[in-house]
Design a protein around this motif. Structure first.
Motif, PDB file in Angstrom:
ATOM      1  N   ALA A 170       0.834  -1.199   0.000  1.00 46.09           N
ATOM      2  CA  ALA A 170       0.000   0.000   0.000  1.00 46.09           C
ATOM      3  C   ALA A 170       0.868   1.249   0.000  1.00 46.09           C
ATOM      4  N   HIS A 171       1.959   1.217   0.753  1.00 49.31           N
ATOM      5  CA  HIS A 171       2.881   2.353   0.772  1.00 49.31           C
ATOM      6  C   HIS A 171       3.550   2.531  -0.586  1.00 49.31           C
ATOM      7  N   GLU A 172       3.815   1.434  -1.270  1.00 51.48           N
ATOM      8  CA  GLU A 172       4.438   1.515  -2.596  1.00 51.48           C
ATOM      9  C   GLU A 172       3.538   2.252  -3.586  1.00 51.48           C
ATOM     10  N   VAL A 173       2.235   2.114  -3.428  1.00 51.67           N
ATOM     11  CA  VAL A 173       1.289   2.831  -4.289  1.00 51.67           C
ATOM     12  C   VAL A 173       1.522   4.332  -4.180  1.00 51.67           C
ATOM     13  N   ARG A 174       1.747   4.801  -2.965  1.00 46.61           N
ATOM     14  CA  ARG A 174       1.987   6.239  -2.758  1.00 46.61           C
ATOM     15  C   ARG A 174       3.291   6.681  -3.398  1.00 46.61           C
ATOM     16  N   ALA A 175       4.313   5.838  -3.324  1.00 46.67           N
ATOM     17  CA  ALA A 175       5.601   6.187  -3.936  1.00 46.67           C
ATOM     18  C   ALA A 175       5.478   6.269  -5.458  1.00 46.67           C
ATOM     19  N   LEU A 176       4.717   5.375  -6.055  1.00 49.52           N
ATOM     20  CA  LEU A 176       4.501   5.412  -7.501  1.00 49.52           C
ATOM     21  C   LEU A 176       3.747   6.675  -7.900  1.00 49.52           C
ATOM     22  N   ASP A 177       2.819   7.096  -7.050  1.00 53.48           N
ATOM     23  CA  ASP A 177       2.052   8.299  -7.360  1.00 53.48           C
ATOM     24  C   ASP A 177       2.937   9.534  -7.405  1.00 53.48           C
ATOM     25  N   ASP A 178       3.990   9.558  -6.610  1.00 54.36           N
ATOM     26  CA  ASP A 178       4.926  10.686  -6.662  1.00 54.36           C
ATOM     27  C   ASP A 178       5.538  10.815  -8.057  1.00 54.36           C
ATOM     28  N   GLN A 179       5.789   9.694  -8.713  1.00 56.88           N
ATOM     29  CA  GLN A 179       6.343   9.737 -10.067  1.00 56.88           C
ATOM     30  C   GLN A 179       5.316  10.255 -11.067  1.00 56.88           C
ATOM     31  N   VAL A 180       4.061   9.862 -10.895  1.00 62.17           N
ATOM     32  CA  VAL A 180       2.999  10.383 -11.764  1.00 62.17           C
ATOM     33  C   VAL A 180       2.879  11.890 -11.585  1.00 62.17           C
ATOM     34  N   ASP A 181       2.935  12.344 -10.345  1.00 63.66           N
ATOM     35  CA  ASP A 181       2.832  13.782 -10.076  1.00 63.66           C
ATOM     36  C   ASP A 181       3.974  14.559 -10.734  1.00 63.66           C
ATOM     37  N   ALA A 182       5.170  13.983 -10.711  1.00 63.12           N
ATOM     38  CA  ALA A 182       6.321  14.657 -11.325  1.00 63.12           C
ATOM     39  C   ALA A 182       6.120  14.794 -12.838  1.00 63.12           C
ATOM     40  N   LEU A 183       5.597  13.759 -13.470  1.00 68.89           N
ATOM     41  CA  LEU A 183       5.320  13.825 -14.909  1.00 68.89           C
ATOM     42  C   LEU A 183       4.237  14.863 -15.200  1.00 68.89           C
ATOM     43  N   GLY A 234      -4.647   8.786 -10.105  1.00 70.12           N
ATOM     44  CA  GLY A 234      -3.642   8.309  -9.155  1.00 70.12           C
ATOM     45  C   GLY A 234      -3.955   8.708  -7.726  1.00 70.12           C
ATOM     46  N   ASP A 235      -4.466   9.928  -7.537  1.00 73.80           N
ATOM     47  CA  ASP A 235      -4.799  10.382  -6.182  1.00 73.80           C
ATOM     48  C   ASP A 235      -5.870   9.505  -5.546  1.00 73.80           C
ATOM     49  N   HIS A 236      -6.843   9.078  -6.339  1.00 73.72           N
ATOM     50  CA  HIS A 236      -7.902   8.229  -5.782  1.00 73.72           C
ATOM     51  C   HIS A 236      -7.368   6.848  -5.393  1.00 73.72           C
ATOM     52  N   LEU A 237      -6.405   6.333  -6.146  1.00 79.55           N
ATOM     53  CA  LEU A 237      -5.775   5.075  -5.749  1.00 79.55           C
ATOM     54  C   LEU A 237      -4.988   5.248  -4.449  1.00 79.55           C
ATOM     55  N   VAL A 238      -4.341   6.388  -4.304  1.00 79.10           N
ATOM     56  CA  VAL A 238      -3.607   6.678  -3.072  1.00 79.10           C
ATOM     57  C   VAL A 238      -4.558   6.734  -1.878  1.00 79.10           C
ATOM     58  N   ASN A 239      -5.743   7.298  -2.063  1.00 77.55           N
ATOM     59  CA  ASN A 239      -6.714   7.351  -0.961  1.00 77.55           C
ATOM     60  C   ASN A 239      -7.011   5.956  -0.424  1.00 77.55           C
ATOM     61  N   VAL A 240      -7.196   4.996  -1.341  1.00 75.62           N
ATOM     62  CA  VAL A 240      -7.479   3.622  -0.927  1.00 75.62           C
ATOM     63  C   VAL A 240      -6.256   3.024  -0.240  1.00 75.62           C
ATOM     64  N   ALA A 241      -5.082   3.278  -0.790  1.00 75.69           N
ATOM     65  CA  ALA A 241      -3.857   2.742  -0.192  1.00 75.69           C
ATOM     66  C   ALA A 241      -3.658   3.272   1.226  1.00 75.69           C
ATOM     67  N   GLN A 242      -3.923   4.548   1.430  1.00 74.57           N
ATOM     68  CA  GLN A 242      -3.747   5.130   2.763  1.00 74.57           C
ATOM     69  C   GLN A 242      -4.715   4.513   3.770  1.00 74.57           C
ATOM     70  N   ARG A 243      -5.938   4.244   3.349  1.00 74.59           N
ATOM     71  CA  ARG A 243      -6.883   3.598   4.267  1.00 74.59           C
ATOM     72  C   ARG A 243      -6.398   2.190   4.623  1.00 74.59           C
TER      73      ARG A 243
END
Length: 222
Positions: free
Chosen positions: A151-164, A198-207
Motif C-alpha cells: 500500500a505504501h508503494e502505491v503512494r511512492a509510484l504516485d509521486d512519479q505520476v505527479d512529477a510527470l 492516481g490520487d484516488h488510488l492513493v486514498n485507498v492505499a492510505q486507508r
C-alpha cells in the motif's frame, strides 16, 4: 457458542466475502481500463473509448452492490473490531475506485490530443499510464491479503505520476507556437485526469495502511 450465534457469524462472513470480492473486482476492472488505454495509446487507436466506458459501467455496478451489502451488514449484523474496520474501508474506498474509473474515461476521450504532444511529450504520458497501471495492480496485491508495504508503494509510484504531470503543466505554460489551443486544452485535461486517478488510488492505499497500523504502545505502567 449458540446455534444462533454461529448462524449470524456465517451470514456475516458470507456478506464480507461478497463485498470483498466486488471490491477486488473493481480494482481488477480499473486495471483493465488502464491496460486498454495503454495499448490504445501505443497503437494510436482512439476507438478504445467504448471499451473503457463499458468497463466503467462494471465498476459502477460493483459499487452499487457493495453499498447495498455494506448498509445491510451494518444495520443487521453489527460487526465489531476488524470486521467493522474492513467494512468501513471498503465502503469508503469504492467511491474512490468509481471516480478513478471516471477519470479513465476522460483520458480515453482525449487520446488523439495526447499523441500530438501539445501538453507533455507522448512518451511521458505513456510512462504515466504505465505507472498508473502499476499503481492499480500493486493496490490490488495490497488488498488481498492486505499488505501495508505494498500500500505504501502505491503512494511512492504516485509521486512519479505527479512529477510527470508537473512537467506537462510546465510545457503548457511555456507554450508551443504551433500547438492548437483546443488540442492543448484537451491534452491538459487528460493529464489532470491521470493525476487525479492516481490520487484516488492513493486514498485507498492510505486507508489500507491505517487499517493495518499497529496501535501505539501505552505509556501507562502495566
Amino acid at each position: 457458542m449458540s446455534a444462533g450465534s454461529l448462524g449470524g457469524r456465517s451470514r456475516l462472513d458470507e456478506q464480507l466475502e461478497r463485498m470483498t470480492a466486488d471490491f477486488l473486482s473493481m480494482q481488477d476492472t480499473l486495471a483493465g481500463q488502464l491496460r486498454a488505454l495503454q495499448a490504445a495509446f501505443a497503437q494510436g487507436d482512439t476507438s478504445v473509448r467504448e471499451e473503457v466506458e463499458r468497463l466503467d459501467r462494471d465498476i459502477g455496478a460493483a459499487n452499487a452492490r457493495i453499498e447495498g451489502e455494506a448498509l445491510h451488514l451494518l444495520a443487521r449484523q453489527s460487526p465489531v473490531a476488524h470486521d467493522l474496520k474492513l467494512t468501513l474501508l471498503i465502503l469508503q474506498s469504492t467511491p474512490d475506485l468509481e471516480r478513478a474509473g471516471d477519470y479513465a474515461k476522460h483520458v480515453a476521450r482525449r487520446l488523439s490530443a495526447l499523441r500530438a504532444g501539445t501538453a507533455g511529450h507522448p512518451s511521458e504520458f505513456a510512462q504515466a499510464l504505465a505507472l498508473l497501471l502499476q499503481m492499480a495492480t500493486t493496490l490490488r496485491a495490497a488488498s488481498s491479503p492486505m499488505n501495508a508495504a505494498l500500500a505504501h508503494e502505491v503512494r511512492a509510484l504516485d509521486d512519479q505520476v505527479d512529477a510527470l504531470y508537473d512537467r506537462a503543466v510546465e510545457q503548457v505554460l511555456a507554450g508551443r507556437p504551433d500547438a492548437a489551443l483546443a488540442d492543448t486544452l484537451e491534452a491538459s485535461h487528460a493529464w489532470r485526469a491521470a493525476e487525479r486517478l492516481g490520487d484516488h488510488l492513493v486514498n485507498v492505499a492510505q486507508r489500507t495502511e491505517r487499517l493495518l497500523a499497529r496501535p501505539a504502545p501505552s505509556d501507562a505502567p502495566a
